[in-house]
Design a protein around this motif. Structure first.
Motif, mmCIF file in Angstrom:
data_model
loop_
_atom_site.group_PDB
_atom_site.id
_atom_site.type_symbol
_atom_site.label_atom_id
_atom_site.label_comp_id
_atom_site.label_asym_id
_atom_site.label_seq_id
_atom_site.Cartn_x
_atom_site.Cartn_y
_atom_site.Cartn_z
ATOM 1 N N UNK A 382 0.793 -1.180 0.052
ATOM 2 C CA UNK A 382 -0.054 -0.163 -0.093
ATOM 3 C C UNK A 382 0.822 1.210 0.049
ATOM 4 N N UNK A 383 2.118 1.212 0.392
ATOM 5 C CA UNK A 383 2.898 2.339 0.746
ATOM 6 C C UNK A 383 3.394 3.018 -0.607
ATOM 7 N N UNK A 384 3.150 4.315 -0.677
ATOM 8 C CA UNK A 384 3.495 5.231 -1.706
ATOM 9 C C UNK A 384 2.429 5.111 -2.899
ATOM 10 N N UNK A 385 1.394 4.389 -2.800
ATOM 11 C CA UNK A 385 0.350 4.293 -3.683
ATOM 12 C C UNK A 385 -0.992 4.730 -3.105
ATOM 13 N N UNK A 386 -1.907 5.475 -3.983
ATOM 14 C CA UNK A 386 -3.326 5.669 -3.500
ATOM 15 C C UNK A 386 -3.999 4.568 -3.771
ATOM 16 N N UNK A 387 -5.151 4.180 -2.569
ATOM 17 C CA UNK A 387 -5.940 3.022 -2.636
ATOM 18 C C UNK A 387 -6.570 2.784 -3.933
ATOM 19 N N UNK A 388 -7.316 3.727 -4.703
ATOM 20 C CA UNK A 388 -7.868 3.774 -5.999
ATOM 21 C C UNK A 388 -6.870 3.024 -7.009
ATOM 22 N N UNK A 389 -5.557 3.139 -6.969
ATOM 23 C CA UNK A 389 -4.745 2.688 -7.980
ATOM 24 C C UNK A 389 -4.646 1.120 -7.604
ATOM 25 N N UNK A 390 -4.856 0.614 -6.665
ATOM 26 C CA UNK A 390 -4.788 -0.719 -6.503
ATOM 27 C C UNK A 390 -6.175 -1.398 -6.762
ATOM 28 N N UNK A 391 -7.076 -0.579 -6.977
ATOM 29 C CA UNK A 391 -8.385 -1.353 -7.511
ATOM 30 C C UNK A 391 -8.515 -1.327 -8.847
ATOM 31 N N UNK A 392 -7.757 -2.355 -9.269
ATOM 32 C CA UNK A 392 -7.835 -2.672 -10.553
ATOM 33 C C UNK A 392 -8.321 -4.210 -11.192
ATOM 34 N N UNK A 393 -8.424 -4.859 -10.068
ATOM 35 C CA UNK A 393 -8.898 -6.226 -10.369
ATOM 36 C C UNK A 393 -10.631 -6.258 -9.927
ATOM 37 N N UNK A 394 -11.158 -6.012 -11.081
ATOM 38 C CA UNK A 394 -12.683 -5.815 -10.723
ATOM 39 C C UNK A 394 -13.391 -7.327 -10.825
ATOM 40 N N UNK A 395 -14.207 -7.425 -9.756
ATOM 41 C CA UNK A 395 -14.963 -8.637 -9.840
ATOM 42 C C UNK A 395 -16.115 -8.734 -10.903
ATOM 43 N N UNK A 396 -15.914 -9.724 -11.819
ATOM 44 C CA UNK A 396 -16.926 -9.916 -12.978
ATOM 45 C C UNK A 396 -18.456 -9.713 -12.632
ATOM 46 N N UNK A 397 -19.038 -8.910 -13.447
ATOM 47 C CA UNK A 397 -20.588 -8.990 -13.264
ATOM 48 C C UNK A 397 -21.028 -8.149 -12.011
ATOM 49 N N UNK A 398 -20.042 -7.471 -11.333
ATOM 50 C CA UNK A 398 -20.784 -6.890 -9.936
ATOM 51 C C UNK A 398 -20.178 -5.499 -10.066
ATOM 52 N N UNK A 399 -21.090 -4.549 -9.827
ATOM 53 C CA UNK A 399 -20.622 -3.171 -9.821
ATOM 54 C C UNK A 399 -19.848 -2.756 -8.800
ATOM 55 N N UNK A 400 -18.703 -1.995 -8.943
ATOM 56 C CA UNK A 400 -17.978 -1.424 -7.798
ATOM 57 C C UNK A 400 -17.399 -2.470 -6.983
ATOM 58 N N UNK A 401 -17.100 -3.591 -7.215
ATOM 59 C CA UNK A 401 -16.632 -4.544 -6.326
ATOM 60 C C UNK A 401 -15.076 -4.839 -6.740
ATOM 61 N N UNK A 402 -14.096 -4.760 -5.993
ATOM 62 C CA UNK A 402 -12.659 -5.248 -6.122
ATOM 63 C C UNK A 402 -12.104 -6.137 -5.284
#
Length: 412
Positions: A382-402
């Motif tokens: 997590x260090x040195x990164x914004x949390x939003x940058x780490x939310x790239x692995x989206x759960x298929x067919x579920x909105x806004x779930x990572x």
């Protein structure tokens, strides 16, 4: 002896005997369709007695046999959690006979020692109290011990000395002596841990800091009087440090030579791996984001593990000690649980949605599932990164779930 790994079942015709009902390491369950009913190990490891003759030992799941527990424990103490919170992770039955469990020998000793060092490190200033002294002095201090002075000085014509009894306000009180003696035991234990652990240097620094603070304290403690030394409710760190100091000393049988012995027997204990992973992740999150992270905030629908709130991004995070999430789908109950948090007005207001009401449209709040994997990567992801940058692995067919994988440290 029965030996299991996490999620194994106790096999055999005797698996339903009532004697398993009182155990903490297994429970009567039917995990998934196709599995038989039985006593299964869950997310706990440790060793406990089934009866007077037979013991149960549960070790970490397959693929995670080389976990660096020392680094995990150290990371837990880098957060601002209350002292009592870490005590919930494990329980120890020091009054029971030891159990032969070589696979767990490297878990329980570092756990006790690191917990103790972490608690002592949070003590800001040493307690003081009146300590009774008896000394042969050049001038009167306190009261003259007439009988002792007669034998020691008058009869030997040492008229320049006076034997006195007096009380001195000092840091050299029994509580501090007990803690220092346990610190010296811990020092020997840390020296044995070796530099292969990621947090070895951090532990040494914490220990050196604590020993420096107790520099003017003696480590002379009468073993028979240890049980009589108690903490005070107003000094939470001291009360916990005293409890753990007693545990450290009894674990090594009050002999510093025991620290270096390679004994495969361990004190019975239970360690909750899912709760340890939760605390470990919080240590990483707190190091990276400080007060932007809120732990276990009470909402109407429950307690989400973490809430993250910054000017540009808000999220609900939950840890799941389930490595299968790397390849498989997320369980439906987990999605429902986090979805409920995302509509909880108390939680939403804590995230910063202050004007929201019951009849208002619910804001779309990202939900993040954090799960473990074994990795050789060091450092804080997590260090040195914004949390939003780490939310790239989206759960298929579920909105806004990572989902985010946070590695469990392993010993090289």
């Amino acid at each position: 002896m029965i030996h299991l790994q996490e999620h194994d079942i106790i096999s055999g015709v005797n698996a339903q005997i009532e004697k398993f009902e009182k155990l903490s390491l297994v429970s009567w369950d039917k995990p998934v369709d196709g599995c038989p009913w039985g006593y299964y190990a869950s997310f706990r490891i440790g060793a406990e007695w089934i009866d007077e003759n037979e013991a149960l030992v549960v070790t970490t799941k397959r693929g995670m046999e080389n976990i660096d527990f020392l680094s995990m424990f150290m990371t837990c103490f880098s957060s601002n959690l209350e002292i009592d919170s870490f005590s919930e992770i494990y329980s120890i039955h020091a009054e029971q006979p030891p159990i032969e469990a070589p696979a767990l020998r490297g878990v329980i000793s570092p756990l006790i020692v690191l917990h103790f060092i972490g608690v002592v490190n949070r003590i800001k200033a040493l307690k003081r109290g009146y300590v009774h002294r008896s000394e042969n002095l050049k001038k009167v201090k306190g009261k003259i011990n007439i009988l002792k002075n007669e034998r020691t000085n008058i009869s030997l014509k040492r008229y320049d000395r006076i034997y006195c009894n007096y009380d001195e306000y000092s840091v050299d009180i029994p509580e501090n002596r007990l803690i220092k003696k346990a610190l010296l035991f811990s020092q020997r234990m840390v020296q044995r841990m070796g530099e292969q652990h990621h947090s070895y240097n951090s532990v040494r620094q914490m220990l050196a800091k604590s020993l420096s603070m107790f520099e003017n304290v003696s480590n002379d403690v009468d073993i028979k009087s240890i049980r009589q030394i108690k903490g005070h409710k107003l000094f939470k760190e001291y009360a916990e440090a005293i409890r753990l100091a007693k545990l450290v000393l009894s674990h090594f049988d009050y002999s510093i030579n025991k620290v270096s012995e390679s004994d495969n027997k361990i004190v019975p204990f239970v360690l909750d791996m899912s709760l340890l992973y939760e605390h470990y992740v919080y240590g990483l999150l707190y190091e990276a984001y400080k007060n932007r992270i809120v732990y276990q905030y009470k909402g109407k629908t429950g307690y989400p593990d973490f809430l993250y709130s910054s000017n540009g991004f808000k999220a609900i995070l939950d840890t799941k000690y389930i490595p299968k999430y790397e390849m498989g789908n997320i369980d439906t109950y987990v999605i429902r649980q986090l979805s409920g948090y995302g509509r909880d007005l108390l939680i939403l207001k804590r995230l910063g949605f202050v004007d929201i009401a019951e009849d208002s449209p619910s804001p779309s709040v990202p939900c993040v599932i954090i799960y473990p994997e074994e990795s050789t990567d060091e450092g804080n992801p997590f260090k040195g990164k914004r949390l939003s940058e780490l939310c790239t692995h989206h759960i298929r067919r579920i909105s806004q779930f990572y989902k985010i994988s946070i590695p469990i440290p392993i010993i090289q």
